[in-house]
Design a protein around this motif. Structure first.
Motif, PDB file in Angstrom:
ATOM      1  N   ILE A   1       1.025  -0.978   0.072  1.00 49.69           N
ATOM      2  CA  ILE A   1       0.108  -0.329  -0.255  1.00 49.69           C
ATOM      3  C   ILE A   1       1.089   1.134  -0.289  1.00 49.69           C
ATOM      4  CG2 ILE A   1      -1.658   1.107   1.111  1.00 49.69           C
ATOM      5  CD1 ILE A   1      -2.952  -1.702   2.309  1.00 49.69           C
ATOM      6  N   GLU A   2       0.554   2.253  -1.168  1.00 51.11           N
ATOM      7  CA  GLU A   2       1.632   3.543  -1.230  1.00 51.11           C
ATOM      8  C   GLU A   2       1.343   4.496   0.513  1.00 51.11           C
ATOM      9  OE1 GLU A   2       3.844   4.580  -2.914  1.00 51.11           O
ATOM     10  OE2 GLU A   2       3.453   2.082  -4.009  1.00 51.11           O
ATOM     11  N   PRO A   3       2.490   4.852   0.948  1.00 52.97           N
ATOM     12  CA  PRO A   3       1.854   5.480   2.264  1.00 52.97           C
ATOM     13  C   PRO A   3       1.467   7.088   1.618  1.00 52.97           C
ATOM     14  CG  PRO A   3       4.600   5.905   1.437  1.00 52.97           C
ATOM     15  CD  PRO A   3       3.736   4.458   0.610  1.00 52.97           C
ATOM     16  N   ASN A   4       0.801   7.406   2.592  1.00 51.01           N
ATOM     17  CA  ASN A   4       0.558   8.973   2.426  1.00 51.01           C
ATOM     18  C   ASN A   4       1.424  10.356   2.900  1.00 51.01           C
ATOM     19  OD1 ASN A   4      -2.595   8.740   2.617  1.00 51.01           O
ATOM     20  ND2 ASN A   4      -1.788   7.365   4.341  1.00 51.01           N
ATOM     21  N   VAL A   5       1.296  10.991   1.775  1.00 51.07           N
ATOM     22  CA  VAL A   5       2.531  11.562   2.141  1.00 51.07           C
ATOM     23  C   VAL A   5       2.875  13.503   2.508  1.00 51.07           C
ATOM     24  CG1 VAL A   5       3.875  12.807   0.512  1.00 51.07           C
ATOM     25  CG2 VAL A   5       3.498  10.788  -0.432  1.00 51.07           C
ATOM     26  N   ILE A   6       3.227  13.669   3.690  1.00 53.92           N
ATOM     27  CA  ILE A   6       3.146  15.142   3.407  1.00 53.92           C
ATOM     28  C   ILE A   6       4.230  15.843   2.760  1.00 53.92           C
ATOM     29  CG2 ILE A   6       3.893  17.244   6.129  1.00 53.92           C
ATOM     30  CD1 ILE A   6       3.394  14.471   7.526  1.00 53.92           C
ATOM     31  N   LEU A   7       3.999  16.517   1.997  1.00 56.41           N
ATOM     32  CA  LEU A   7       4.373  17.859   1.421  1.00 56.41           C
ATOM     33  C   LEU A   7       4.852  18.609   2.209  1.00 56.41           C
ATOM     34  CD1 LEU A   7       6.359  18.155  -1.367  1.00 56.41           C
ATOM     35  CD2 LEU A   7       3.947  19.797  -1.881  1.00 56.41           C
ATOM     36  N   HIS A   8       6.309  18.861   2.181  1.00 59.88           N
ATOM     37  CA  HIS A   8       6.865  20.063   3.135  1.00 59.88           C
ATOM     38  C   HIS A   8       7.773  21.115   2.521  1.00 59.88           C
ATOM     39  CE1 HIS A   8       7.060  22.595   7.014  1.00 59.88           C
ATOM     40  NE2 HIS A   8       8.689  22.479   6.228  1.00 59.88           N
ATOM     41  N   LEU A   9       7.385  22.677   2.036  1.00 60.12           N
ATOM     42  CA  LEU A   9       7.948  23.463   1.489  1.00 60.12           C
ATOM     43  C   LEU A   9       8.514  24.007   2.811  1.00 60.12           C
ATOM     44  CD1 LEU A   9       4.591  25.289   0.233  1.00 60.12           C
ATOM     45  CD2 LEU A   9       5.750  23.080  -0.890  1.00 60.12           C
ATOM     46  N   GLY A  10      10.166  24.456   2.413  1.00 57.00           N
ATOM     47  CA  GLY A  10      11.259  24.532   3.780  1.00 57.00           C
ATOM     48  C   GLY A  10      12.113  23.572   4.049  1.00 57.00           C
ATOM     49  N   LEU A  11      13.201  22.967   3.828  1.00 56.52           N
ATOM     50  CA  LEU A  11      13.554  21.744   4.435  1.00 56.52           C
ATOM     51  C   LEU A  11      14.778  22.277   5.063  1.00 56.52           C
ATOM     52  CD1 LEU A  11      13.668  18.948   1.467  1.00 56.52           C
ATOM     53  CD2 LEU A  11      12.223  19.028   3.283  1.00 56.52           C
ATOM     54  N   GLY A  12      15.078  23.674   5.899  1.00 52.77           N
ATOM     55  CA  GLY A  12      15.567  24.304   6.173  1.00 52.77           C
ATOM     56  C   GLY A  12      15.417  23.372   7.611  1.00 52.77           C
ATOM     57  N   SER A  13      16.898  23.657   8.777  1.00 50.81           N
ATOM     58  CA  SER A  13      17.030  22.746  10.137  1.00 50.81           C
ATOM     59  C   SER A  13      16.383  22.440  10.413  1.00 50.81           C
ATOM     60  CB  SER A  13      18.158  23.930  10.341  1.00 50.81           C
ATOM     61  OG  SER A  13      18.980  23.586  10.271  1.00 50.81           O
ATOM     62  N   PHE A  14      14.871  23.870  11.203  1.00 51.01           N
ATOM     63  CA  PHE A  14      14.081  23.482  11.528  1.00 51.01           C
ATOM     64  C   PHE A  14      13.794  22.427  11.777  1.00 51.01           C
ATOM     65  CE2 PHE A  14       9.604  24.373  14.120  1.00 51.01           C
ATOM     66  CZ  PHE A  14      10.563  24.847  15.275  1.00 51.01           C
ATOM     67  N   HIS A  15      12.470  22.115  10.056  1.00 51.33           N
ATOM     68  CA  HIS A  15      11.604  21.469   9.706  1.00 51.33           C
ATOM     69  C   HIS A  15      12.284  20.192  10.157  1.00 51.33           C
ATOM     70  CE1 HIS A  15       8.778  18.974   7.669  1.00 51.33           C
ATOM     71  NE2 HIS A  15      10.231  17.986   6.882  1.00 51.33           N
ATOM     72  N   ARG A  16      13.558  19.950   9.862  1.00 52.17           N
ATOM     73  CA  ARG A  16      14.644  18.672   9.898  1.00 52.17           C
ATOM     74  C   ARG A  16      14.584  18.499  11.368  1.00 52.17           C
ATOM     75  NH1 ARG A  16      19.422  18.262   7.574  1.00 52.17           N
ATOM     76  NH2 ARG A  16      20.039  20.433   7.777  1.00 52.17           N
ATOM     77  N   ALA A  17      15.031  18.860  12.563  1.00 48.58           N
ATOM     78  CA  ALA A  17      15.238  18.774  13.594  1.00 48.58           C
ATOM     79  C   ALA A  17      13.760  19.090  14.600  1.00 48.58           C
ATOM     80  CB  ALA A  17      15.717  19.726  13.733  1.00 48.58           C
ATOM     81  N   HIS A  18      12.984  18.949  13.729  1.00 50.78           N
ATOM     82  CA  HIS A  18      11.467  18.850  14.610  1.00 50.78           C
ATOM     83  C   HIS A  18      10.433  17.745  14.721  1.00 50.78           C
ATOM     84  CE1 HIS A  18       7.837  20.856  16.192  1.00 50.78           C
ATOM     85  NE2 HIS A  18       8.160  21.130  16.732  1.00 50.78           N
TER      86      HIS A  18
END
Length: 464
Positions: A3-20
């Motif tokens: 089954i294909e997973p659902n996707v969250i598309l994130h705009l802005g792959l900065g440090s905060f998103h990647r640490a949070h």
């Protein structure tokens, strides 16, 4: 058949998103919940080295976290399954956003990236926003989402949640107001109707101190894990996320990994924005003025800590308790934890990172407390110290004396320079509508700044 997973598309792959946000999804994946993955990319051609490293590593990277006591931990984050390359018309992001598997589009663009006035209407004086409104470019959050959601509408890809992850008060509803205004300005009536019928915009509160990665982070990661990681980053051990539970097309089971799913985020965000974000700026501006480089160095100076403590204790806590009593957050304890976190010397969080975007932070983080205090006829002396610090910081910037490049998306440099070439620089600063919004022209603001500014100068003389 998988089954294909659902996707969250994130705009802005900065440090905060990647640490949070990516960390919370990683916790779900590690716990056996494989139903959601992240895809993401940037709206501008920035962070080229980090994006290239992420692409080479299949979206994976190592996160270092550190406690105030100096205990370090390393974890591999693999939640980002696709890093979408940048192009000026965001072709890859549009394609991913129009895919029916994408159920959530989240974003971090910083407070100044919303271009909102005090009435939550678009301030169209900004050139990049005006260019997007004309259709000549696609560089702002609004322009990007207009392109993504138009493709989604045309392809009948279904409802989607637009999830704001920035330090903007009432961030979901304020983003929604700005986005609707953007579409209205462009005459996108059909798309606007679709957006109103097919999207939700829950507000959220996000919190984790995430310094800009230094080369030393990658060196420690290599020593601890044996992995050469071009996208390694570090953050404090503390993490928090509070989200209003209003999703248009499902969501991950975030509540099972520590996310607080609530009916309203307002009490949490008011405490965080007024206590943490505003005092963070206080430490950054004050520390820069007396020659420190890192936030923890400012926290260690009794004079700066006393300013921040007085601001929170004298003005913020009484204002919040007047709004709601008992308050659902222990505000005194929260203040003390925040200051302990800021004092973490292992983070080496820079004044440069925290000082940025003052033209968004004064109205967003500080004016609400001024407004509350003035409405009740109370003193604003303790709060006035923060914009007075920023005024003196700007004066140094005007003279070329700030020891780093100051970044401020909300500032018109010509207007800011003009403060200091006028006959009355402090008066011009005190009457600037971008900074003061509904308080513009209030003589009590100018009077408080004129009383606070000599105290700032005295503080500088006593601490250099």
């Amino acid at each position: 058949m998988s089954i294909e997973p659902n996707v969250i598309l994130h705009l802005g792959l900065g440090s905060f998103h990647r640490a949070h946000q990516a960390v919370y999804l990683q916790r779900l994946i590690d716990g056996g919940h494989a139903g959601w993955v992240l895809k993401g990319g940037n709206l501008r051609a920035d962070m080229a080295d980090t994006i290239a490293a992420l692409q080479a590593q299949g979206g994976a990277y190592t996160l270092e976290t550190v406690t105030p006591a100096g205990e370090r931990r390393y974890e591999r984050i693999t939640a980002i399954r696709e890093v979408i390359p940048f192009d000026p018309w965001l072709t890859g992001l549009v394609g991913a956003g129009a895919d029916p598997a994408t159920r959530i589009i989240s974003f971090t663009v910083t407070e100044a990236g919303y271009y909102l006035d005090e009435h939550d209407r678009l301030d169209t004086r900004y050139p990049d926003l005006a260019s997007d409104l004309s259709g000549a470019t696609c560089t702002t959050l609004y322009g990007a989402l207009a392109a993504i959601l138009e493709a989604r509408r045309v392809q009948d890809a279904g409802p989607v949640t637009l999830l704001n992850c920035d330090n903007l008060r009432h961030n979901g509803e304020r983003f929604q107001a700005g986005f609707h205004d953007f579409l209205d300005h462009r005459g996108e009536d059909e798309l606007l109707a679709w957006v109103k019928a097919n999207t939700t915009c829950p507000s959220s509160m996000v919190d984790r101190i995430t310094p800009r990665p230094s080369p030393e982070v990658a060196e420690r990661v290599k020593a601890a894990t044996g992995v050469t990681d071009g996208a390694a980053l570090m953050a404090e051990s503390f993490i928090q996320w509070v989200i209003e539970d209003r999703f248009a097309a499902g969501r991950p089971a975030w509540e099972t990994v520590g996310v607080e799913m609530v009916g309203t985020v307002v009490p949490h965000e008011e405490a965080k924005i007024r206590i943490l974000n505003a005092s963070h700026s206080c430490f950054a501006w004050a520390g820069t003025l007396v020659g420190t480089r890192f936030i923890h160095e400012g926290v260690a100076l009794p004079a700066i800590r006393a300013m921040a403590h007085a601001y929170v204790t004298d003005d913020v806590i009484p204002s919040l308790v007047l709004r709601q009593n008992p308050y659902p957050v222990d505000l005194t304890a929260y203040r003390d934890v925040v200051f302990e976190r800021f004092g973490n010397p292992q983070l080496r969080d820079t004044n440069q990172r925290v000082a940025m975007d003052g033209f968004a932070k004064i109205p967003g983080f500080i004016v609400p407390t001024l407004r509350d205090r003035l409405e009740h006829g109370a003193s604003i002396a303790s709060t006035a110290m923060l914009p007075a610090l920023f005024f003196e910081f700007l004066a140094r910037w005007h003279r070329g004396e700030v020891p780093f490049t100051y970044e401020d998306q909300g500032m018109d440099p010509a207007t800011a320079h003009a403060f200091f070439t006028s006959a009355d620089p402090l008066g011009a600063f005190a009457r600037d509508p971008v900074l003061w919004g509904p308080l513009t022209g209030d003589p009590r603001i100018e009077a408080a700044l004129r009383e606070a500014h000599p105290r700032v100068l005295s503080f500088i003389r006593g601490n250099v």
